[in-house]
Design a protein around this motif. Sequence first.
Motif, PDB file in Angstrom:
ATOM      1  N   ILE A 133       0.874  -1.153   0.105  1.00  0.00           N
ATOM      2  CA  ILE A 133       0.135  -0.156  -0.098  1.00  0.00           C
ATOM      3  C   ILE A 133       0.759   1.236   0.089  1.00  0.00           C
ATOM      4  CG2 ILE A 133      -0.306   0.540   2.371  1.00  0.00           C
ATOM      5  CD1 ILE A 133      -3.253   0.820   2.013  1.00  0.00           C
ATOM      6  N   SER A 134       0.437   2.057  -0.670  1.00  0.00           N
ATOM      7  CA  SER A 134       1.269   3.565  -0.624  1.00  0.00           C
ATOM      8  C   SER A 134       0.824   4.368   0.522  1.00  0.00           C
ATOM      9  CB  SER A 134       0.939   4.597  -1.916  1.00  0.00           C
ATOM     10  OG  SER A 134      -0.560   4.999  -1.843  1.00  0.00           O
ATOM     11  N   LEU A 135       1.855   5.176   1.087  1.00  0.00           N
ATOM     12  CA  LEU A 135       1.858   5.841   2.252  1.00  0.00           C
ATOM     13  C   LEU A 135       1.752   7.194   2.038  1.00  0.00           C
ATOM     14  CD1 LEU A 135       4.016   3.493   4.222  1.00  0.00           C
ATOM     15  CD2 LEU A 135       1.554   3.396   4.319  1.00  0.00           C
ATOM     16  N   HIS A 136       1.233   8.036   2.865  1.00  0.00           N
ATOM     17  CA  HIS A 136       1.550   9.570   2.608  1.00  0.00           C
ATOM     18  C   HIS A 136       1.064  10.395   4.031  1.00  0.00           C
ATOM     19  CE1 HIS A 136      -2.810   9.393   1.895  1.00  0.00           C
ATOM     20  NE2 HIS A 136      -2.859  10.568   2.499  1.00  0.00           N
ATOM     21  N   SER A 137       1.773  11.318   4.140  1.00  0.00           N
ATOM     22  CA  SER A 137       1.408  12.321   5.377  1.00  0.00           C
ATOM     23  C   SER A 137       0.378  13.202   4.904  1.00  0.00           C
ATOM     24  CB  SER A 137       2.809  13.155   5.576  1.00  0.00           C
ATOM     25  OG  SER A 137       3.395  13.810   4.594  1.00  0.00           O
ATOM     26  N   GLY A 138      -0.672  13.283   5.859  1.00  0.00           N
ATOM     27  CA  GLY A 138      -1.877  14.197   5.620  1.00  0.00           C
ATOM     28  C   GLY A 138      -2.240  14.881   6.597  1.00  0.00           C
ATOM     29  N   ILE A 139      -1.789  16.190   7.147  1.00  0.00           N
ATOM     30  CA  ILE A 139      -0.479  16.545   6.344  1.00  0.00           C
ATOM     31  C   ILE A 139       0.840  16.523   7.431  1.00  0.00           C
ATOM     32  CG2 ILE A 139      -1.320  17.823   4.528  1.00  0.00           C
ATOM     33  CD1 ILE A 139      -0.522  20.025   7.770  1.00  0.00           C
ATOM     34  N   ALA A 140       1.849  16.789   7.014  1.00  0.00           N
ATOM     35  CA  ALA A 140       3.012  17.180   7.854  1.00  0.00           C
ATOM     36  C   ALA A 140       3.019  18.488   7.868  1.00  0.00           C
ATOM     37  CB  ALA A 140       4.368  16.484   7.710  1.00  0.00           C
ATOM     38  N   VAL A 141       3.201  19.225   9.180  1.00  0.00           N
ATOM     39  CA  VAL A 141       3.074  20.790   9.022  1.00  0.00           C
ATOM     40  C   VAL A 141       4.604  21.251   8.775  1.00  0.00           C
ATOM     41  CG1 VAL A 141       2.836  22.670  10.524  1.00  0.00           C
ATOM     42  CG2 VAL A 141       1.413  20.719  10.935  1.00  0.00           C
ATOM     43  N   ALA A 142       4.620  21.810   7.535  1.00  0.00           N
ATOM     44  CA  ALA A 142       6.044  22.234   7.047  1.00  0.00           C
ATOM     45  C   ALA A 142       6.612  23.259   7.888  1.00  0.00           C
ATOM     46  CB  ALA A 142       5.830  22.728   5.634  1.00  0.00           C
ATOM     47  N   PHE A 143       5.734  24.422   8.348  1.00  0.00           N
ATOM     48  CA  PHE A 143       6.384  25.626   9.237  1.00  0.00           C
ATOM     49  C   PHE A 143       6.872  25.436  10.397  1.00  0.00           C
ATOM     50  CE2 PHE A 143       3.851  28.330   5.859  1.00  0.00           C
ATOM     51  CZ  PHE A 143       5.114  27.876   4.695  1.00  0.00           C
ATOM     52  N   ALA A 144       6.429  24.005  11.032  1.00  0.00           N
ATOM     53  CA  ALA A 144       6.920  23.659  12.392  1.00  0.00           C
ATOM     54  C   ALA A 144       8.074  23.131  12.195  1.00  0.00           C
ATOM     55  CB  ALA A 144       5.949  22.554  12.811  1.00  0.00           C
ATOM     56  N   ARG A 145       8.805  22.994  11.053  1.00  0.00           N
ATOM     57  CA  ARG A 145       9.952  22.311  10.902  1.00  0.00           C
ATOM     58  C   ARG A 145      11.028  23.308   9.891  1.00  0.00           C
ATOM     59  NH1 ARG A 145       5.929  18.187  10.696  1.00  0.00           N
ATOM     60  NH2 ARG A 145       6.310  16.668  12.031  1.00  0.00           N
ATOM     61  N   ASN A 146      12.024  22.691   9.467  1.00  0.00           N
ATOM     62  CA  ASN A 146      12.811  23.310   8.410  1.00  0.00           C
ATOM     63  C   ASN A 146      12.806  22.208   7.197  1.00  0.00           C
ATOM     64  OD1 ASN A 146      15.500  21.846   8.541  1.00  0.00           O
ATOM     65  ND2 ASN A 146      15.199  22.792  10.719  1.00  0.00           N
ATOM     66  N   PRO A 147      13.451  22.698   6.094  1.00  0.00           N
ATOM     67  CA  PRO A 147      13.556  21.776   4.881  1.00  0.00           C
ATOM     68  C   PRO A 147      14.239  20.632   5.219  1.00  0.00           C
ATOM     69  CG  PRO A 147      13.604  24.169   4.032  1.00  0.00           C
ATOM     70  CD  PRO A 147      13.428  24.139   5.672  1.00  0.00           C
TER      71      PRO A 147
END
Length: 337
Positions: A54-68
Amino acid sequence: MLIDAGSHVTTPLTEVEAAAAAAEAAGYDGFGAPETMHDAFTALTLAARATSTISLHSGIAVAFARNPMNVAVLANDIQLISGGRFALGLGSQVRPHIERRYSMPWSHPAARMEEFIAAIRAIWNTWATGEKLGFRGEFYHHTLMTDFFNPGPNPYGNPPILLAAVGELMTGVAARAADGMLCHSFTTETYLRERTLPALLAARGSLDGFSLSLPVFVVLGRDEKARAEAEAGVRRQIAFYGSTPAYKPVLELHGYGGLADQLNALSRQQAWDEMGRLIDDDVLGLFAVAGSPAEVATGIQARFGDIATRISLYTPYHASPDDVTAVVAGIRAQNLA
């Protein structure tokens, strides 16, 4: 139209593996993990170890709580663990949460997100090619990558990036910078056709190779009591989302801008039950597909069959597993028709 399952926002972390394995056994195409009470990457690491296809995805991961950089590392790791089955779903969240819950900076969210994704891709490119890392943007700078910290090329390639968007600016970012868009459940068929699709096409020209994922509110119940409980749960969730100023344009498109203001005022008082009662049948019908499993399957296909690449069923109440299974079977049967 692919059909995804996912862990509920309240699913204990210790139950994610079983939920993912059950979704795979039931034949779902994908499994998503939200980021509410638990970290999405932790949940998906568990799901990756418990599944094989099965494919997996984050729905969602909070981008601005982290850095690139740390997002690039986490996504690369899950892509490796899952054997290439991961898609990185990112979202911005809203300003109060970023500033007050995460204590992180907020400014120019659309421009910042576009740069965030570009920075991730630059980091991945350095790992894949050995080229010197030299990303210099307005919000993020990444210019150091020594061999000690470089995992090298991922044998499964880089995961696709999916971006959550509601407004036209962020939708444009999704079109330009991402491989697909995660639509918010607080949307309507009209909003998708009159706002989302035009914004995507204006930025891309074509949606070929671009995925559009949509969680659909559904109201199911085998008797009057169950249906009433389902409606109440969906009304409360619509009201909760409708109280967010960033989502007001969806209601405004349908002439309910005043309702958005009412909901926002009541949310400041935490009057959640009263908010739910403001969602009348007309508003409920805009956001949710209701009826028997067969009617819901037909309704989803009619509304979104020519738009959505993937869908999931959003049931913010205790839905009967048999009803959900019947809806999924109905959608699959129509896909084959």
